[in-house]
Scaffold this active site. Structure first.
Site, mmCIF file in Angstrom:
data_model
loop_
_atom_site.group_PDB
_atom_site.id
_atom_site.type_symbol
_atom_site.label_atom_id
_atom_site.label_comp_id
_atom_site.label_asym_id
_atom_site.label_seq_id
_atom_site.Cartn_x
_atom_site.Cartn_y
_atom_site.Cartn_z
ATOM 1 N N GLY A 71 0.730 -1.381 -0.111
ATOM 2 C CA GLY A 71 -0.024 0.037 -0.165
ATOM 3 C C GLY A 71 0.825 1.168 -0.057
ATOM 4 O O GLY A 71 0.535 2.177 -0.768
ATOM 5 N N THR A 72 1.958 1.329 0.697
ATOM 6 C CA THR A 72 2.701 2.569 0.988
ATOM 7 C C THR A 72 3.265 2.787 -0.425
ATOM 8 O O THR A 72 3.189 3.773 -0.885
ATOM 9 C CB THR A 72 3.776 2.242 2.221
ATOM 10 O OG1 THR A 72 3.173 1.920 3.154
ATOM 11 C CG2 THR A 72 4.744 3.366 2.093
ATOM 12 N N ASN A 151 -8.816 3.892 7.809
ATOM 13 C CA ASN A 151 -8.065 2.677 8.519
ATOM 14 C C ASN A 151 -8.587 2.793 9.978
ATOM 15 O O ASN A 151 -8.557 1.894 10.707
ATOM 16 C CB ASN A 151 -6.770 2.531 8.152
ATOM 17 C CG ASN A 151 -6.018 3.863 8.289
ATOM 18 O OD1 ASN A 151 -6.383 4.876 7.784
ATOM 19 N ND2 ASN A 151 -5.007 3.709 9.298
ATOM 20 N N SER A 198 -3.446 -3.296 -1.092
ATOM 21 C CA SER A 198 -2.420 -3.960 -0.240
ATOM 22 C C SER A 198 -2.648 -5.580 0.213
ATOM 23 O O SER A 198 -3.746 -5.612 0.934
ATOM 24 C CB SER A 198 -1.883 -3.024 1.041
ATOM 25 O OG SER A 198 -0.810 -4.082 1.877
ATOM 26 N N GLY A 199 -1.851 -6.676 -0.237
ATOM 27 C CA GLY A 199 -2.197 -7.837 0.102
ATOM 28 C C GLY A 199 -2.613 -8.199 1.454
ATOM 29 O O GLY A 199 -3.287 -8.924 1.916
ATOM 30 N N HIS A 200 -1.589 -7.617 2.383
ATOM 31 C CA HIS A 200 -1.514 -8.202 3.771
ATOM 32 C C HIS A 200 -2.833 -7.599 4.729
ATOM 33 O O HIS A 200 -2.963 -7.998 5.870
ATOM 34 C CB HIS A 200 -0.299 -8.039 4.481
ATOM 35 C CG HIS A 200 0.170 -6.334 4.994
ATOM 36 N ND1 HIS A 200 -0.429 -5.871 6.143
ATOM 37 C CD2 HIS A 200 0.384 -5.361 4.337
ATOM 38 C CE1 HIS A 200 -0.224 -4.666 6.379
ATOM 39 N NE2 HIS A 200 0.357 -4.450 5.138
ATOM 40 N N THR A 236 12.993 -7.031 -10.513
ATOM 41 C CA THR A 236 12.673 -8.388 -10.518
ATOM 42 C C THR A 236 11.269 -8.806 -9.882
ATOM 43 O O THR A 236 11.123 -8.249 -8.695
ATOM 44 C CB THR A 236 13.763 -9.553 -10.165
ATOM 45 O OG1 THR A 236 14.811 -8.935 -10.768
ATOM 46 C CG2 THR A 236 13.254 -10.906 -10.484
ATOM 47 N N CYS A 324 3.550 6.814 18.330
ATOM 48 C CA CYS A 324 4.590 7.430 19.351
ATOM 49 C C CYS A 324 5.675 8.190 18.580
ATOM 50 O O CYS A 324 6.477 7.384 17.752
ATOM 51 C CB CYS A 324 5.095 6.054 19.889
ATOM 52 S SG CYS A 324 5.587 6.123 21.718
HETATM 53 C C1 LIG Z 1 -2.170 -0.511 5.798
HETATM 54 C C2 LIG Z 1 -2.442 0.821 5.052
HETATM 55 C C3 LIG Z 1 -1.412 1.523 4.219
HETATM 56 C C4 LIG Z 1 -0.231 0.739 4.043
HETATM 57 O O1 LIG Z 1 -0.107 -0.321 3.390
HETATM 58 P P1 LIG Z 1 1.202 -1.390 3.278
HETATM 59 O O2 LIG Z 1 0.823 -2.173 2.651
HETATM 60 O O3 LIG Z 1 1.280 -1.664 4.859
HETATM 61 O O4 LIG Z 1 2.425 -0.353 3.050
HETATM 62 C C5 LIG Z 1 -2.015 2.461 3.583
HETATM 63 N N1 LIG Z 1 -3.211 3.082 3.634
HETATM 64 C C6 LIG Z 1 -4.089 2.288 4.393
HETATM 65 C C7 LIG Z 1 -5.564 2.926 4.445
HETATM 66 C C8 LIG Z 1 -3.653 1.219 5.212
HETATM 67 O O5 LIG Z 1 -4.589 0.730 6.094
#
Ligand SMILES: *Cc1c(COP(=O)(O)O)cnc(C)c1O
Length: 387
Positions: A71-72, A151, A198-200, A236, A324
């Site tokens: 996502g970042t 989020n 973002s997959g995770h 890659t 923090c």
């Molecule tokens: C988690 C998150 C991201 C970042 O995604 P990553 O895959 O952890 O870099 C960006 N935007 C939102 C809204 C998120 O919740």
């Protein structure tokens, strides 16, 4: 002690079917997807079938899917890449106060490079007004960036209307879809020119994500190297990561609607029971459309970090939105943006549900919250008024 996970907006565990596809790809598909021989072509084939799966989830063309590390990176590529491509006299960006740090920090970087950024306020329930976005547009605006789902509080932003406004004004629109993808069923392509996933956040491993780039949209790369991913993202390819992302996307496409109903019912049960049994508690972002799995609750007079730790000791993982910074705990920028006092922001906890959670777990969580809140209030002098 059993442990239960209520922090799915931070990250999700890899699901068994995704793990299986991922490890098989790791073992079997080790070719470089750019190589001409069998191994390379096999990797390429798997990569492209993963691209189809992601495109199916996003209801878009596979050519519009660019694999990135998460996502970042997707947000950075969209924002920095758009400004690098836009005309020299277009040096203005419109975004909101409640974006993820991936967007806010990319905007801060642009500011340090001389780009002007307007941060639009949101309502007390945590939603941006499309008219406020329209009013922020200038002739020199290059990009509007508004997240799809927040989020921290789960509010759904009116991105369809903002996308229309941006398109009418000839301005590029990016949306951070990380908390929406795989959670909100999609019937049409993303309501944006650029859309980050973002997959995770939906049961694939960390380090696999994608940027949707609408056909015809021009973005400059932010990394330099090979010509992979239509020269937008050199390096890659992480084929196993893409395969896992594709598998997770396919599960989400089939099950997101049903799962949202299930999680929405669990979330509502959690809110109802906590509000009925803990005085001085309330929902942040109430009244706004919200994603099904998320609730953010304030507990007046209780320190959220202390509650988080008390719940962790009882086996429940939740989170606070606070960051923090240099040793001091700063209240969440999202909660202060919706008008919460610093005290109330520091008393707020996010519960985000997912596939593993059951009604029994929710009931046990409620008991733990009730107990922990009563205990913490006994310890703290401000607690007297809530006793
Ligand atoms: C988690 C998150 C991201 C970042 O995604 P990553 O895959 O952890 O870099 C960006 N935007 C939102 C809204 C998120 O919740």
């Amino acid at each position: 002690m059993s442990r239960f996970y209520f922090d799915h907006n931070a990250t999700t565990p890899v699901s068994p079917d995704v793990l299986d596809a991922h490890s098989r790809a790791l073992c079997e598909v080790y070719g470089n997807a750019s190589s001409i021989h069998y191994f390379g072509q096999e990797a390429k084939r798997r990569l492209e079938s993963a691209r189809w799966q992601v495109a199916d989830l996003l209801r878009c063309d596979p050519k519009e899917v660019v694999f990135v590390s998460g996502g970042t990176e997707a947000d950075n590529l969209a924002i920095l890449g758009t400004l690098r491509r836009s005309a020299a006299d277009r040096r203005h960006v419109v975004t909101t106060r409640i974006e993820h740090p991936a967007v806010l920090s990319a905007c801060a970087q642009l500011e340090s490079e001389g780009v002007e950024v307007t941060y639009v306020d949101v309502s007390a329930s945590g939603v941006v007004d499309p008219d406020d976005v329209r009013r922020a547009i200038r002739p020199c605006t290059a990009l509007i960036s508004v997240m799809h789902v927040n989020n921290e509080i789960g509010t759904i932003q009116p991105v369809e209307e903002i996308f229309r406004a941006a398109s009418e004004a000839g301005i590029m629109f990016h949306s951070d879809g990380v908390q929406a993808a795989g959670r909100i069923p999609m019937e049409e392509p993303p309501p944006a020119d650029l859309y980050a996933i973002s997959g995770h956040k939906f049961y694939a491993p960390k380090g696999a994500g994608a940027l949707y780039v609408r056909r015809g949209v021009q973005v400059a790369p932010i990394l330099y190297g090979g010509r992979q991913e239509r020269e937008l993202r050199p390096g890659t390819l992480n084929v196993p990561g893409a395969v896992a992302l594709g598998e997770a996307a396919e599960w989400a496409r089939r099950n997101a609607a049903e799962e949202a109903v299930r999680l929405g019912a669990l979330r509502d049960r959690l809110e109802r029971r906590i509000l009925a049994r803990v005085s001085g508690a309330g929902i942040n972002g109430q009244g706004a459309p919200r994603v099904a799995n998320t609730t953010n609750i304030y507990f007046d007079g209780i320190n959220a970090e202390a509650l988080l730790i008390a719940l962790d000791l009882r086996g429940f993982a939740v989170s606070t939105g606070s960051a923090c910074s240099s040793g001091a705990v700063e209240p969440s920028h999202v909660l202060t943006a919706i008008g919460l006092s610093k005290e109330r922001a520091r008393a707020s906890v996010r519960f985000s549900l997912g596939r593993s959670n059951t009604a029994d777990q929710v009931d046990d969580l409620v008991e733990a919250v009730v107990e922990a809140a009563a205990h913490l209030r006994k310890l703290s002098p401000v607690a007297v008024e809530h006793a």
